[in-house]
Motif scaffolding. Structure first.
Motif, short mmCIF file in Angstrom:
data_model
loop_
_atom_site.label_atom_id
_atom_site.label_comp_id
_atom_site.label_asym_id
_atom_site.label_seq_id
_atom_site.Cartn_x
_atom_site.Cartn_y
_atom_site.Cartn_z
N LEU A 1 5.35 -0.81 31.34
CA LEU A 1 6.59 -1.57 31.49
C LEU A 1 7.66 -1.03 30.54
O LEU A 1 8.84 -0.99 30.88
N LEU A 2 7.25 -0.62 29.34
CA LEU A 2 8.23 -0.04 28.41
C LEU A 2 8.78 1.28 28.94
O LEU A 2 9.95 1.60 28.75
N ARG A 3 7.92 2.05 29.60
CA ARG A 3 8.42 3.31 30.18
C ARG A 3 9.44 3.03 31.28
O ARG A 3 10.49 3.66 31.34
N ALA B 1 17.09 1.17 31.14
CA ALA B 1 18.09 0.84 30.13
C ALA B 1 18.67 2.07 29.45
O ALA B 1 19.80 2.05 28.98
N GLY B 2 17.90 3.14 29.37
CA GLY B 2 18.42 4.37 28.78
C GLY B 2 18.18 4.51 27.30
O GLY B 2 18.50 5.54 26.72
N ASN B 3 17.66 3.47 26.65
CA ASN B 3 17.35 3.60 25.23
C ASN B 3 16.23 2.64 24.88
O ASN B 3 16.04 1.62 25.55
N PRO B 4 15.46 2.96 23.82
CA PRO B 4 14.28 2.15 23.51
C PRO B 4 14.60 0.72 23.08
O PRO B 4 13.81 -0.18 23.28
N HIS B 5 15.79 0.51 22.51
CA HIS B 5 16.14 -0.84 22.06
C HIS B 5 16.29 -1.79 23.24
O HIS B 5 15.69 -2.86 23.30
N ASP B 6 17.11 -1.38 24.20
CA ASP B 6 17.33 -2.24 25.35
C ASP B 6 16.06 -2.35 26.19
O ASP B 6 15.80 -3.38 26.80
N ALA B 7 15.27 -1.27 26.22
CA ALA B 7 14.02 -1.30 26.97
C ALA B 7 13.10 -2.37 26.38
O ALA B 7 12.49 -3.17 27.11
#
Lengths: 407, 179
Positions: free
Chosen positions: B28-30, B36-42
């Motif tokens: 789900l994080l992938r 989202a394009g970035n790990p924070h929003d993801a």
């Protein structure tokens, strides 16, 4: 599948592989979040400004010792490691702390908050999820609520009322109808009917900035373009030189707005549309994710750590806790307090968020905001130029930090 | 089975939910990362979605596929989130100082950056089509929009990418054979 589609498929696949792994205690964190929300009756605050804090590690709790990790906190402490937590904000900047109940009289939940003046806040309520139905003035001294206007949601609205702003004795906000018809609304702060004062085409992103400048409304759209219209209503005119540009803070505009590509500094080059003056922030080759406000820039060094400095390149400091890619930087910065928990080898994930700290990057002072994991209030707004309020929940209270009251 | 507190129904913990999170959290994080394009929003997106799934767990597990529920919720939340421009503090933290935005090939890097300039709906349609490999009819169902809108959003998005990242149309040689 053509070349572009093929490259796209490949790009997305590779990019997905670069996502950080889920923390070990994700299920526990979700469980805690779920229970908090149930118990608090979904009293979630829609924070107004650009965003908040998903930032990185600022401080870690190890047993009883609060320690910076790994960035230095820009306090007067010469050491890179601070061994005591910052004092509570009620002690550091008592004049800036205001509280109000999460629920208004009648049980309504406060959704967004803006500053009207030292004693008055603008607050909104929802009828249903996301649908703002009214805007009020809340007197912090008497704790009385006064309705300013109903907020209509016309048929066909796809982007609900957003971007509330106060200026020129009016409260403004925007909505958009299906088919890209953006609408700017205005109501007198003294109370009265809301009316549409500007109609302007927008894309899916709507408007990205809205401000009152004297007797004019100035705004820009996500797709690019800065425009102005009379405060009392009338046709919008493009601002000279504003094609494809975004409003930073009137009269400053720039080509790469807060939602622009990340490979060039956002608001790195800005222009004053009244005087023609331009300013280009000093940046170094290989620095990434640079975002600038009127005075400060933040970004990341090629080696990883985030920085905070003046537009002219001076006064550089490490940014505690890292940056959020969308927040416009200013004098103040917030970062999470993390506790140690099980973590994956070599990665910082898995640590628990225990609270949050407010930093004054100019004076080096910092304060514990008092947010705790059991509070629903790990929901905060990020302050920016136009919205100098930090809003979060502690227990049954909303806490509002008015940054304009910090000397 | 439920317990009542302050009049609100609290769905009892289910170890199968914890198992689902442990097994599917990374995936789900992938997916969140490409949406989202970035790990924070993801991470925000995954957290918000899993909290929703947690509340709906008995119903979703009985009737639907939890993973499909989660992915649909993520796509919808992602499009909606920008209207609110709000963020909740993450209950976990991201690695400090690691940047996840450099792709091995220049054409991919250019395209990844160009994706960041798309409106959320357009980006989401592309992710559903080229990452999730959904048909336009399935995308329409996930996002609650018409098939015509899916097609027009995808076509506008591809046009923008073509203009913003011309190197993605004529990919550069992988390595070694550049003159």
């Amino acid at each position: 599948m053509n070349d572009l589609e093929e490259t796209l498929r490949r790009t997305l696949g590779h990019a997905a592989g670069q996502a950080p792994p889920a923390p070990d205690r994700l299920a526990e964190a979700v469980e805690a979040g779920y229970r908090r929300r149930r118990h608090r009756g979904q009293a979630l605050l829609a924070a107004g400004a650009v965003v908040l804090l998903a930032g990185g590690a600022a401080i870690a709790l190890r047993g009883e010792t609060l320690q910076t990790l790994p960035a230095t906190v820009p306090t007067e402490t010469p050491s890179a490691v601070s061994t005591t937590p910052p004092p509570p904000i009620e002690q550091v900047w008592p004049q800036a702390v205001r509280t109000l109940p999460v629920k208004l009289p009648g049980g309504r939940t406060i959704r967004e908050i803006r500053r009207i003046d030292d004693h008055t806040l603008l607050v909104t309520t929802w009828s249903r999820f996301e649908r703002t139905n009214a805007v009020y003035a809340y007197d912090l001294d008497t704790r009385k609520l006064r309705k300013i206007a109903d907020v209509p949601t016309p048929r066909g609205t796809v982007l609900y009322a957003s971007g509330f702003e106060v200026g020129g004795g009016r409260v403004l906000w925007w909505t958009a109808l299906e088919g890209g018809k953006g609408q700017i609304w205005s109501a007198p702060l003294a109370g009265g009917q809301a009316e549409i004062v500007v109609t302007h085409p927008v894309d899916d992103g709507g408007f990205d900035a809205l401000e009152v400048a004297g007797d004019r409304i100035v705004f820009s759209v996500r797709a690019g373009g800065v425009f102005t219209a009379p405060l009392g209503g009338g046709p919008a005119e493009p601002v000279e030189g504003g094609t494809g540009m975004h409003l930073l803070a009137w009269p400053w505009i720039g080509p790469s707005g807060g939602y622009g590509p990340t490979d060039e500094p956002r608001f790195g080059s800005i222009r004053n549309v009244e005087t023609g003056e331009t300013d280009t922030a000093v940046t170094q080759v290989d620095e990434k994710h640079i975002v600038c406000g009127l005075t400060f820039c933040v970004g990341a060094k090629p080696t990883g750590p985030s920085f905070h400095r003046l537009r002219d390149g001076s006064g550089e400091q490490k940014l505690p806790g890292g940056m959020h890619p969308l927040a416009l930087p200013g004098r103040f910065h917030t970062a999470s307090v993390l506790g140690e928990g099980p973590r994956r080898q070599g990665l910082g994930v898995g640590r628990q968020v225990l609270g949050a700290v407010l930093y004054d990057m100019t004076t080096g002072k910092s304060a514990d905001l008092g947010v705790r994991p059991e509070d629903d209030g790990l929901r905060m707004s990020y302050p920016d130029n136009r919205r100098p309020l930090l809003v979060y929940t502690v227990g049954d209270q909303l806490r509002v930090i008015d940054l304009t009251r910090i000397p | 089975m439920t317990e009542t507190r302050k009049g609100r129904r609290l769905v009892e913990p289910d170890s199968r939910f914890a198992e689902f999170v442990a097994e599917r959290g990374d995936a789900l994080l992938r997916y969140g990362h490409v949406l989202a394009g970035n790990p924070h929003d993801a991470a925000d997106l995954v957290q918000e979605t899993l909290i929703k799934l947690r509340g709906a767990w008995p119903r979703v597990r009985a009737k639907d596929n939890p993973e499909s529920y989660a992915r649909t919720t993520m796509a919808r939340l992602h499009i909606r989130a920008w209207r609110l421009r709000r963020r909740e503090l993450l209950a976990w933290d991201l690695p400090e100082g690691e940047h996840h935005d450099v792709l091995p090939r220049g054409d991919e890097q250019a395209l990844w950056q160009a994706l960041a300039t798309l409106p959320r709906k357009q980006r989401t349609v592309l992710v559903l089509r080229y990452y999730e490999q959904l048909t336009d009819a399935e995308i329409a169902q996930v996002l609650g929009i018409s098939r015509g809108t899916v097609r027009s959003q995808a076509s506008r998005a591809l046009d923008k990418l073509r203009a913003a990242a011309p190197e993605a149309i004529n990919p550069q040689p992988v390595r070694g054979d550049a003159r």
